[in-house]
Structures are given as structure tokens and as C-alpha cells.
Write an enzyme that holds these catalytic residues in place. Structure first.
Site, short mmCIF file in Angstrom:
data_model
loop_
_atom_site.label_atom_id
_atom_site.label_comp_id
_atom_site.label_asym_id
_atom_site.label_seq_id
_atom_site.Cartn_x
_atom_site.Cartn_y
_atom_site.Cartn_z
N HIS A 1 39.05 36.52 43.45
CA HIS A 1 39.38 37.74 42.69
C HIS A 1 38.09 38.51 42.44
CE1 HIS A 1 40.38 40.27 39.24
NE2 HIS A 1 41.65 40.15 39.60
N ASP B 1 36.78 40.20 40.01
CA ASP B 1 36.08 39.90 38.76
C ASP B 1 35.47 38.51 38.78
OD1 ASP B 1 36.73 42.38 37.64
OD2 ASP B 1 38.63 41.62 36.83
N LYS B 2 36.15 37.57 39.43
CA LYS B 2 35.61 36.21 39.50
C LYS B 2 34.45 36.11 40.50
CE LYS B 2 37.03 34.23 36.35
NZ LYS B 2 35.99 33.74 35.47
N GLU C 1 24.65 41.07 34.60
CA GLU C 1 25.95 41.66 34.89
C GLU C 1 26.03 41.99 36.38
OE1 GLU C 1 28.02 41.65 32.49
OE2 GLU C 1 26.67 41.48 30.76
N GLU D 1 19.05 41.99 31.64
CA GLU D 1 17.73 41.68 31.10
C GLU D 1 17.39 40.22 31.37
OE1 GLU D 1 17.91 42.76 26.95
OE2 GLU D 1 17.20 44.77 27.43
N LYS E 1 46.23 35.42 42.57
CA LYS E 1 46.56 35.32 41.15
C LYS E 1 47.76 34.40 40.98
CE LYS E 1 45.21 39.88 39.31
NZ LYS E 1 45.71 41.05 38.57
N PHE F 1 49.79 41.81 50.98
CA PHE F 1 48.55 41.65 50.22
C PHE F 1 47.46 41.27 51.22
CE2 PHE F 1 46.62 39.35 46.24
CZ PHE F 1 45.50 40.16 46.31
N ASP G 1 39.69 46.15 44.97
CA ASP G 1 39.51 46.56 43.58
C ASP G 1 38.10 46.17 43.16
OD1 ASP G 1 40.01 47.51 41.07
OD2 ASP G 1 41.32 45.88 40.45
N ALA G 2 37.45 47.00 42.38
CA ALA G 2 36.10 46.68 41.91
C ALA G 2 36.15 45.48 40.96
CB ALA G 2 35.49 47.88 41.20
N ARG H 1 35.36 40.26 32.77
CA ARG H 1 36.66 40.91 32.53
C ARG H 1 37.82 39.92 32.52
NH1 ARG H 1 37.24 46.63 35.68
NH2 ARG H 1 37.31 45.27 37.52
N LYS H 2 37.57 38.65 32.71
CA LYS H 2 38.65 37.67 32.72
C LYS H 2 38.41 36.60 31.65
CE LYS H 2 41.38 39.37 35.82
NZ LYS H 2 40.91 40.74 35.56
N LYS I 1 25.16 34.66 31.20
CA LYS I 1 24.36 34.52 29.99
C LYS I 1 23.73 33.14 29.91
CE LYS I 1 27.35 37.73 27.48
NZ LYS I 1 28.30 37.91 26.38
N LYS J 1 22.51 32.59 24.20
CA LYS J 1 23.56 33.51 23.79
C LYS J 1 24.73 32.71 23.24
CE LYS J 1 21.12 36.45 26.43
NZ LYS J 1 19.78 36.09 26.95
N ASP K 1 27.57 33.62 22.40
CA ASP K 1 28.84 33.91 23.05
C ASP K 1 29.24 32.76 23.96
OD1 ASP K 1 29.45 36.38 22.01
OD2 ASP K 1 28.53 37.51 23.62
#
Length: 401
Positions: free
Chosen positions: A16, A18-19, A44, A57, A176, A243, A251-252, A257-258, A278, A282, A284
Site C-alpha cells: 500500500h 502509505d505503507k 517523512e 530532521e 487491503k 485493480f 495513489d500517493a 497515514r495508517k 521516528k 520521540k 509518540d
């Protein structure tokens, strides 16, 4: 709790878009940590048709110091990115590991962030950001994960394994899944719907080839979800029909995002921060991992059948601002007593960022495998997925005696 309800979770494959971005970002984290365990990384990634862009960074001995790249460092970063995409399996006209344009816009970490995070004199290392992080565990599955997400991940993991082995050569990397379960009380009793959309080779959207693809996917579902749950299932396999165009060409993709796929499939709260790209200063990332570790050990210790834990931090401050435990009225002792027990354990070091990284061994290149098929519910092996261990059970029980 309602006596009967439906709940749904989704997963996405390693292909995917995003992955793909998440895995590239974590491959960069691993590269830097392999050279400097105290590296600082916030990477990123953007993926789109024949293009990968890095931004963020960094600070890393032997790679980027004092505003300068070490000789060969940028070439090694590009090689790492291309290798990651190759291992995922992209050799398509619209996205090919060897042919995409690569742009590196990583730069030095802000000095104002560094002064808050780094230890100095008698100041302990502070959290890399403010924020709230959640951990969750439930006894629905052997890995103490929500069953809807557990099965969604397993379907795609099996399909990816078959694609890589050659057992399913008609599959392409992007896919998916989505699983809906009917619950009675706290237990899943039936899978009412399963959705799988998978990128495929040309021709597998019609006739015998389409029938073969559908039969294959149903076979994977049957191998993953227990038969007792599949007696009333409605299947949706490639419901759009075709598909063929997928991945970053379709798709970008962007890092982070997941985050619901990465955590608990919507069955538990999420603090909002992404993990991939990260370094473990961090919170997060590291505090979400320790929260899962704590929640899983609470359930594994038999102190509850469900457990949610929240931690909160302020940037530059080492001590957590709060610890919250909720066992959803399934606890064998009070939630306040579990909170006190956690805070009393010397091996947790007060849950400071440094103590978390020490307890879980997070300053190591262990992150790319976490960037697909969930960060939680995985098997701890060697240095990988240490937050999935249940080695705190004895200490928790002793603290509550």
C-alpha cells in the site's frame, strides 16, 4: 457493554502506498541507529508515480554532523530506499525500485528541540515531544489483540508470503483487507463480512482467471479465520472489478497515514501520533510501545481481560505527566492499584524516555519490520518487538500482593 454488536477493522499490505512510505522511513531509522544508537531521526516519506521524496530532521554520528553529510552517506541512504522498495516487490511501469526519481531533503535537527531532549549536567533526557499515547490489550486472541484487526493483518500477511514465494504469482504488492465480526458480550461469534481488494496481474478481473483469484482469496480467509466464524460470511473480493494500477502509481503515499492500522484497528483510543520514521526519543513511538507492553502484561497476568493505558508527556520533561489505567470493569483489582503498582516497579524507572528505551532496548535498528502488518500483536524474537514480551507479569503480581 452491549450484549451484541458488530465491529470492523481494516489492514493494508506492505505494498500500500502509505505503507511503502512507512517502511522507507523506518529503513532510514534503522540505518541511522545502526551507526549511532543515539541518533535523532524524524524522517517523512512521500511516494507517488516514479518518485520518492524524503524530508525531516536528523542528527547522526558518521552520517550527518555539524550540518555536513559524511562522504558516501547520501548514496547509502538512496541505496537503502531503493532496496526497501525492491524487497516489497515493485518493478512496475509506474513505480520501479530501480527507476524512480529520488529526492533527499533531510536536514539537521533543530537546536531548540535538541536542547530540550538531550541530557545535560544534572538534567535528565527529556521527552522528544508533548503528547498522549495509548496502549491496549484484550484476551480475544492469543496475541492479546482485537480479533477484527488480528484477522485483517493475517489475511494480508499470508497473501504477501504467497506472492513472495511464487505460490500466488498473479498477486501484486498493493492490497487491503477488512473484517467485520459479530460479538456477543466480549467474544466474537461470527465473521459477517470480509473485504479483500488486491492488486493483480492483467486479466485477473474476468472469466476463469477472476474466478481463480476469488477462490484463492477465499482459501486464504478460510486458512486464517476459524471455520466456526465463517458460517454466515458475506465476501467482497475486489468489489470494484479491476485493480491493476496500484501502489504509489495508483495513489500517493505518506508516512503516518495508517496509524489505526498500526495500532488497534479502532478498538482502542489513539493519541494521534505516528510511529514510523521516528527515533525512540520521540514518545509518540516509545511511550506507545511501553503502554502496549504494560497493558499486555496486565492482561497476561490475569489482572483483567481488557486493559487500556494512557501516558502523557511534555517536550523536554523526563517524568510523565500522567498514567491512566482502565480495565473496563474486567479487573480483578482496582485500576488505581494497578496504576500504583506500575509506578512502583524499579525496572520501569519511572517511565522516563530513557528508562523506556533501556527497558525495551529501543536504541537498535529494529523498526522496519514493524512498519507493515501492525506494530502490535507480533511475535517478540531476539531484539525485535520487545514491547510484546510478557516478562513483567511476575513483578506486577508481586507489587499487588
Amino acid at each position: 457493554m452491549r450484549s451484541e454488536y458488530l465491529f470492523t477493522s481494516e489492514s493494508v499490505s506492505e505494498g500500500h502506498p502509505d505503507k511503502v512510505a512507512d517502511q522507507i522511513s523506518d529503513a532510514i531509522v534503522d540505518l541511522f541507529l545502526s551507526k549511532d544508537p543515539e541518533a535523532r531521526i524524524a524522517c517523512e516519506t512521500l511516494t507517488t508515480t516514479q518518485l520518492v521524496v524524503l524530508a525531516g530532521e536528523i542528527r547522526c554520528k558518521g552520517v550527518y554532523e555539524n550540518g555536513e553529510w559524511a562522504p558516501g552517506a547520501q548514496a547509502e541512504i538512496e541505496a537503502t530506499v531503493r532496496r526497501t522498495v525492491k524487497e516489497i516487490g515493485y518493478e512496475q511501469d509506474g513505480f520501479h525500485w530501480e527507476k524512480f526519481e529520488f529526492i533527499n531533503r533531510l536536514h539537521g535537527q533543530s537546536a531548540h528541540i535538541a536542547q530540550g531532549v538531550d541530557a545535560a549536567d544534572n538534567k535528565d533526557e527529556g521527552a522528544g515531544d508533548q503528547g498522549i499515547m495509548f496502549g491496549y490489550a484484550t484476551d480475544e486472541t492469543p496475541d492479546l489483540m482485537p480479533a477484527t484487526l488480528y484477522y485483517s493483518h493475517k489475511i494480508l500477511e499470508k497473501m504477501a508470503a504467497d506472492r513472495h514465494s511464487g505460490a500466488a504469482p498473479f498477486l501484486e504488492p498493493d492490497a487491503k483487507s477488512q473484517v467485520t465480526l459479530r460479538y456477543e458480550g466480549s467474544l466474537p461469534v461470527a465473521a459477517t463480512a470480509v473485504v479483500v481488494s488486491t492488486q493483480h496481474a492483467p486479466g485477473y478481473d474476468q472469466g476463469e482467471k477472476e474466478a481463480a483469484l476469488h477462490a484463492y482469496v477465499k482459501g486464504v480467509i478460510a486458512a486464517v479465520i476459524p471455520p466456526v466464524l465463517l458460517r454466515e460470511t458475506e465476501y467482497f473480493i475486489n468489489p470494484t472489478g479491476s485493480f491493476e494500477i496500484g501502489g504509489p502509481d495508483g495513489d500517493a503515499g505518506l508516512t503516518g497515514r495508517k496509524i489505526i492500522v498500526d495500532t488497534y484497528g479502532g478498538a482502542a483510543p489513539h493519541g494521534g501520533g505516528a510511529f514510523s520514521g521516528k527515533d525512540p526519543t520521540k514518545v509518540d513511538r516509545s511511550a506507545a510501545y511501553i503502554s502496549r507492553y504494560l497493558a499486555k502484561n496486565v492482561v497476561a497476568a490475569g489482572l483483567a481481560t481488557r486493559c487500556t493505558i494512557q501516558l502523557a508527556y511534555a517536550i523536554g520533561v523526563s517524568k510523565p505527566l500522567s498514567l491512566y489505567v482502565d480495565t473496563h470493569e474486567t479487573g480483578t483489582v482496582g485500576d488505581d492499584k494497578i496504576e500504583a503498582a506500575i509506578l512502583s516497579l524499579p525496572e520501569l524507572g519511572g517511565l522516563t524516555p530513557r528508562a523506556i528505551r533501556t527497558r525495551l532496548g529501543l536504541n537498535k535498528p529494529i523498526y522496519r519490520p514493524s512498519a507493515a502488518y501492525g506494530h502490535f500483536g507480533r511475535k517478540p524474537e531476539g531484539d525485535f518487538f520487545p514491547w510484546e514480551r510478557t516478562d513483567l507479569v511476575a513483578s506486577l503480581k508481586a507489587a499487588l500482593d
